[in-house]
Write a protein that holds these residues in place. Structure first.
Motif, PDB file in Angstrom:
ATOM      1  N   MET A   1      18.123  31.831 -36.680  1.00 47.37           N
ATOM      2  CA  MET A   1      17.825  32.871 -37.020  1.00 47.37           C
ATOM      3  C   MET A   1      19.206  33.514 -37.762  1.00 47.37           C
ATOM      4  O   MET A   1      19.592  34.793 -37.224  1.00 47.37           O
ATOM      5  N   ASP A   2      20.165  32.769 -38.359  1.00 44.93           N
ATOM      6  CA  ASP A   2      21.531  33.104 -38.334  1.00 44.93           C
ATOM      7  C   ASP A   2      21.519  34.088 -39.864  1.00 44.93           C
ATOM      8  O   ASP A   2      22.275  35.192 -39.560  1.00 44.93           O
ATOM      9  N   GLU A   3      20.785  33.706 -40.640  1.00 45.31           N
ATOM     10  CA  GLU A   3      20.647  34.348 -42.018  1.00 45.31           C
ATOM     11  C   GLU A   3      19.651  35.709 -41.837  1.00 45.31           C
ATOM     12  O   GLU A   3      18.559  35.411 -41.369  1.00 45.31           O
ATOM     13  N   ILE A   4      20.096  36.834 -42.254  1.00 47.36           N
ATOM     14  CA  ILE A   4      19.072  37.848 -42.160  1.00 47.36           C
ATOM     15  C   ILE A   4      19.062  38.263 -43.932  1.00 47.36           C
ATOM     16  O   ILE A   4      20.036  38.687 -44.455  1.00 47.36           O
ATOM     17  N   TYR A   5      17.974  38.178 -44.259  1.00 46.05           N
ATOM     18  CA  TYR A   5      17.421  38.380 -45.737  1.00 46.05           C
ATOM     19  C   TYR A   5      17.248  39.857 -45.922  1.00 46.05           C
ATOM     20  O   TYR A   5      16.892  40.641 -45.143  1.00 46.05           O
ATOM     21  N   ASP A   6      17.622  40.185 -47.084  1.00 45.31           N
ATOM     22  CA  ASP A   6      17.264  41.748 -47.248  1.00 45.31           C
ATOM     23  C   ASP A   6      15.891  41.938 -47.732  1.00 45.31           C
ATOM     24  O   ASP A   6      15.382  42.580 -47.102  1.00 45.31           O
ATOM     25  N   LEU A   7      15.066  40.904 -48.244  1.00 45.98           N
ATOM     26  CA  LEU A   7      13.825  40.913 -48.347  1.00 45.98           C
ATOM     27  C   LEU A   7      13.035  39.574 -48.492  1.00 45.98           C
ATOM     28  O   LEU A   7      13.502  38.649 -49.013  1.00 45.98           O
ATOM     29  N   ILE A   8      11.777  39.507 -47.628  1.00 47.29           N
ATOM     30  CA  ILE A   8      10.951  38.315 -47.435  1.00 47.29           C
ATOM     31  C   ILE A   8       9.821  38.962 -48.035  1.00 47.29           C
ATOM     32  O   ILE A   8       9.073  40.099 -47.902  1.00 47.29           O
ATOM     33  N   ILE A   9       9.413  38.049 -49.046  1.00 48.45           N
ATOM     34  CA  ILE A   9       8.248  38.387 -49.826  1.00 48.45           C
ATOM     35  C   ILE A   9       7.016  37.338 -49.320  1.00 48.45           C
ATOM     36  O   ILE A   9       7.203  36.175 -49.616  1.00 48.45           O
ATOM     37  N   ILE A  10       6.061  37.892 -48.934  1.00 50.18           N
ATOM     38  CA  ILE A  10       4.783  36.910 -48.524  1.00 50.18           C
ATOM     39  C   ILE A  10       3.882  36.918 -49.616  1.00 50.18           C
ATOM     40  O   ILE A  10       3.015  37.796 -49.497  1.00 50.18           O
ATOM     41  N   GLY A  11       3.940  35.498 -50.010  1.00 49.42           N
ATOM     42  CA  GLY A  11       2.742  35.405 -51.163  1.00 49.42           C
ATOM     43  C   GLY A  11       3.494  35.214 -52.550  1.00 49.42           C
ATOM     44  O   GLY A  11       4.162  36.107 -52.766  1.00 49.42           O
ATOM     45  N   ALA A  12       3.174  34.300 -53.411  1.00 53.03           N
ATOM     46  CA  ALA A  12       3.759  34.031 -54.537  1.00 53.03           C
ATOM     47  C   ALA A  12       2.705  33.755 -55.679  1.00 53.03           C
ATOM     48  O   ALA A  12       2.696  33.340 -56.590  1.00 53.03           O
ATOM     49  N   GLY A  13       1.717  35.054 -55.753  1.00 51.45           N
ATOM     50  CA  GLY A  13       0.962  35.132 -56.833  1.00 51.45           C
ATOM     51  C   GLY A  13       1.852  36.022 -57.879  1.00 51.45           C
ATOM     52  O   GLY A  13       3.050  36.104 -57.918  1.00 51.45           O
ATOM     53  N   THR A  14       1.404  36.631 -58.875  1.00 49.20           N
ATOM     54  CA  THR A  14       1.801  37.164 -59.759  1.00 49.20           C
ATOM     55  C   THR A  14       2.824  38.609 -59.515  1.00 49.20           C
ATOM     56  O   THR A  14       4.013  38.505 -59.474  1.00 49.20           O
ATOM     57  N   ALA A  15       2.327  39.401 -58.200  1.00 46.97           N
ATOM     58  CA  ALA A  15       3.005  40.417 -57.723  1.00 46.97           C
ATOM     59  C   ALA A  15       4.212  39.822 -56.907  1.00 46.97           C
ATOM     60  O   ALA A  15       5.175  40.397 -56.977  1.00 46.97           O
ATOM     61  N   GLY A  16       3.968  38.799 -56.330  1.00 45.05           N
ATOM     62  CA  GLY A  16       5.159  38.136 -55.386  1.00 45.05           C
ATOM     63  C   GLY A  16       6.322  37.653 -56.346  1.00 45.05           C
ATOM     64  O   GLY A  16       7.321  37.929 -56.022  1.00 45.05           O
ATOM     65  N   LEU A  17       6.141  36.802 -57.260  1.00 42.69           N
ATOM     66  CA  LEU A  17       6.876  36.463 -58.301  1.00 42.69           C
ATOM     67  C   LEU A  17       7.747  37.474 -59.061  1.00 42.69           C
ATOM     68  O   LEU A  17       8.849  37.380 -59.210  1.00 42.69           O
ATOM     69  N   VAL A  18       6.908  38.373 -59.404  1.00 45.38           N
ATOM     70  CA  VAL A  18       7.596  39.638 -59.990  1.00 45.38           C
ATOM     71  C   VAL A  18       8.569  40.236 -59.062  1.00 45.38           C
ATOM     72  O   VAL A  18       9.580  40.731 -59.402  1.00 45.38           O
ATOM     73  N   THR A  19       7.849  40.579 -57.712  1.00 45.84           N
ATOM     74  CA  THR A  19       8.914  41.091 -56.781  1.00 45.84           C
ATOM     75  C   THR A  19      10.039  40.372 -56.599  1.00 45.84           C
ATOM     76  O   THR A  19      11.268  40.987 -56.369  1.00 45.84           O
ATOM     77  N   ALA A  20      10.077  38.945 -56.563  1.00 48.84           N
ATOM     78  CA  ALA A  20      11.310  38.281 -56.240  1.00 48.84           C
ATOM     79  C   ALA A  20      12.369  38.368 -57.707  1.00 48.84           C
ATOM     80  O   ALA A  20      13.553  38.522 -57.164  1.00 48.84           O
ATOM     81  N   GLN A  21      11.657  38.341 -58.679  1.00 51.92           N
ATOM     82  CA  GLN A  21      12.699  38.764 -59.798  1.00 51.92           C
ATOM     83  C   GLN A  21      13.395  39.687 -59.854  1.00 51.92           C
ATOM     84  O   GLN A  21      14.682  39.993 -60.238  1.00 51.92           O
ATOM     85  N   TYR A  22      12.437  40.919 -59.698  1.00 49.36           N
ATOM     86  CA  TYR A  22      13.074  42.201 -59.425  1.00 49.36           C
ATOM     87  C   TYR A  22      14.081  42.556 -58.428  1.00 49.36           C
ATOM     88  O   TYR A  22      15.275  43.233 -58.490  1.00 49.36           O
ATOM     89  N   ALA A  23      14.056  42.004 -57.347  1.00 47.03           N
ATOM     90  CA  ALA A  23      14.676  41.829 -56.248  1.00 47.03           C
ATOM     91  C   ALA A  23      15.898  41.369 -56.379  1.00 47.03           C
ATOM     92  O   ALA A  23      17.011  41.731 -56.070  1.00 47.03           O
ATOM     93  N   CYS A  24      15.984  40.190 -57.054  1.00 47.86           N
ATOM     94  CA  CYS A  24      17.243  39.261 -57.229  1.00 47.86           C
ATOM     95  C   CYS A  24      18.022  40.059 -58.394  1.00 47.86           C
ATOM     96  O   CYS A  24      19.472  40.022 -58.355  1.00 47.86           O
ATOM     97  N   ARG A  25      17.511  40.628 -59.214  1.00 51.30           N
ATOM     98  CA  ARG A  25      18.177  41.377 -60.368  1.00 51.30           C
ATOM     99  C   ARG A  25      18.855  42.715 -59.883  1.00 51.30           C
ATOM    100  O   ARG A  25      19.675  43.188 -60.344  1.00 51.30           O
ATOM    101  N   SER A  26      18.435  43.272 -58.596  1.00 50.85           N
ATOM    102  CA  SER A  26      18.858  44.318 -57.980  1.00 50.85           C
ATOM    103  C   SER A  26      20.127  43.702 -56.932  1.00 50.85           C
ATOM    104  O   SER A  26      20.337  44.637 -55.875  1.00 50.85           O
ATOM    105  N   ASN A  27      20.200  42.417 -56.834  1.00 51.21           N
ATOM    106  CA  ASN A  27      21.327  41.870 -56.046  1.00 51.21           C
ATOM    107  C   ASN A  27      20.697  41.965 -54.606  1.00 51.21           C
ATOM    108  O   ASN A  27      21.575  42.007 -53.888  1.00 51.21           O
ATOM    109  N   LEU A  28      19.360  41.696 -54.453  1.00 48.50           N
ATOM    110  CA  LEU A  28      19.040  41.592 -52.871  1.00 48.50           C
ATOM    111  C   LEU A  28      18.768  39.985 -52.757  1.00 48.50           C
ATOM    112  O   LEU A  28      18.506  39.202 -53.682  1.00 48.50           O
ATOM    113  N   ASN A  29      19.149  39.697 -51.489  1.00 53.07           N
ATOM    114  CA  ASN A  29      18.767  38.203 -50.974  1.00 53.07           C
ATOM    115  C   ASN A  29      17.420  38.098 -50.686  1.00 53.07           C
ATOM    116  O   ASN A  29      17.010  38.571 -49.544  1.00 53.07           O
ATOM    117  N   ALA A  30      16.813  37.542 -51.566  1.00 51.74           N
ATOM    118  CA  ALA A  30      15.107  37.350 -51.548  1.00 51.74           C
ATOM    119  C   ALA A  30      14.772  35.830 -51.139  1.00 51.74           C
ATOM    120  O   ALA A  30      15.146  35.229 -51.643  1.00 51.74           O
TER     121      ALA A  30
END
Length: 320
Positions: A1-30
């Protein structure tokens, strides 16, 4: 458990994939965790024709692939596994993931977005799976326009079934509702409006026991009829139709958020920022309590959830 993510997204449907895209554009480690296949229910859509920006229909699998590629290009990471536990201690969430080798990996994150969706309840009858996308659908708003001026059957008797019947009655004058009870479960006003609609025919005390079809001249399978049985007499008959919309409810996948507030149907209650009743835990997509469930609304949820997660980290974690 060394790495602490800014955001973990559970589920990779449309909502999850768009969350990932926008999170990384906000410079979050997702990190996105998905048990099955990225894309969720979108991958089952033969032709997606109502998503903005795609004037030519696109198959759901290709659509999902493009969304994942965008998320990866922006820097999102992906992990295959089943999330078996979600907890929170102070300002950090712990996420337990069962991997394909049966090992358990525990991850930590400052925020979590649940995007696990909801599952359509199925009838479990012959032909339901075989003719999915070939006349069988669970979404009238998505696929109804494909059957304009055709005979459409709706199975169900609740609010959703009556609402969908009203929508479809604008597309055709041949809508048949089949319901196993002697009266609708829908709200009284909605039920009465449905019964008065001249384009809607209702068959109470009836169940569909099979969905039938055949191959056309090009060798493609096509739904052609249903087998309807009277629940009292057992009498069965074959009814010709062009499409069957199954509207018997959905089951939101909210078991990971057992302590979060839900509505009477079990959907997660969020505010306009996708925040659940648990600080730092957000929800996006079909598991949310909301009036309209479409790919485009799931995408909007994901974009808002990512922005809200970034703001939460700034305010509550970094103290800025």
């Amino acid at each position: 458990m060394d790495e602490i993510y800014d955001l973990i997204i559970i589920g990779a449907g449309t909502a999850g994939l768009v969350t990932a895209q926008y999170a990384c554009r906000s410079n979050l480690n997702a990190l996105v965790i998905e048990e099955k296949m990225e894309g969720g229910q979108a991958t089952l859509i033969p032709l997606l024709e109502n998503y903005p920006g795609f004037p030519e229909p696109i198959d759901g699998f290709t659509f999902a692939e493009k969304m994942k590629l965008q998320a990866v290009q922006f820097g999102s990471k992906f992990l295959s596994g089943k999330v078996t536990g979600l907890g929170k201690k102070k300002h950090l969430f712990s996420v337990s993931v069962e991997k394909s080798d049966d090992s358990i990996q525990t991850l930590e994150a400052k925020t979590v977005v649940l995007a696990t969706g909801a599952a359509h309840r199925q009838l479990g009858i012959p032909g339901e799976f075989e003719f999915y996308g070939k006349g069988v659908s669970y979404c009238a708003n998505c696929d109804g326009p494909l059957f304009r001026n055709k005979h459409i059957v709706i199975i169900g008797g609740g609010d959703a079934a009556c609402d969908e019947a009203g929508f479809l009655a604008h597309l055709t004058d041949r809508v048949t509702i089949i319901h196993r009870k002697h009266t609708f479960r829908a709200q009284r006003a909605l039920a009465e409006r449905t019964l008065k609609n001249p384009h809607i025919h209702v068959r109470f005390n009836s169940v569909v026991t099979a969905i039938n079809g055949s191959k056309n001249e090009n060798g493609h399978e096509k739904l052609t009829s249903i087998t309807v049985e009277n629940v009292h007499t057992g009498a069965a008959e074959e009814v010709a139709c062009d499409a069957v919309f199954i509207s018997i409810g959905m089951d939101p996948r909210t078991e990971l958020a057992a302590l979060a507030r839900k509505d009477e149907a079990g959907y997660l209650i969020t505010d306009e920022n996708m925040q659940t009743s648990i600080p730092g835990l957000f929800a996006a997509g079909d598991l949310r309590a909301k009036p309209f469930r479409q790919l485009v609304t799931a995408a909007a949820d994901g974009a808002i959830a990512a922005r809200s997660a970034a703001e939460y980290i700034d305010i509550h974690i970094r103290g800025t």
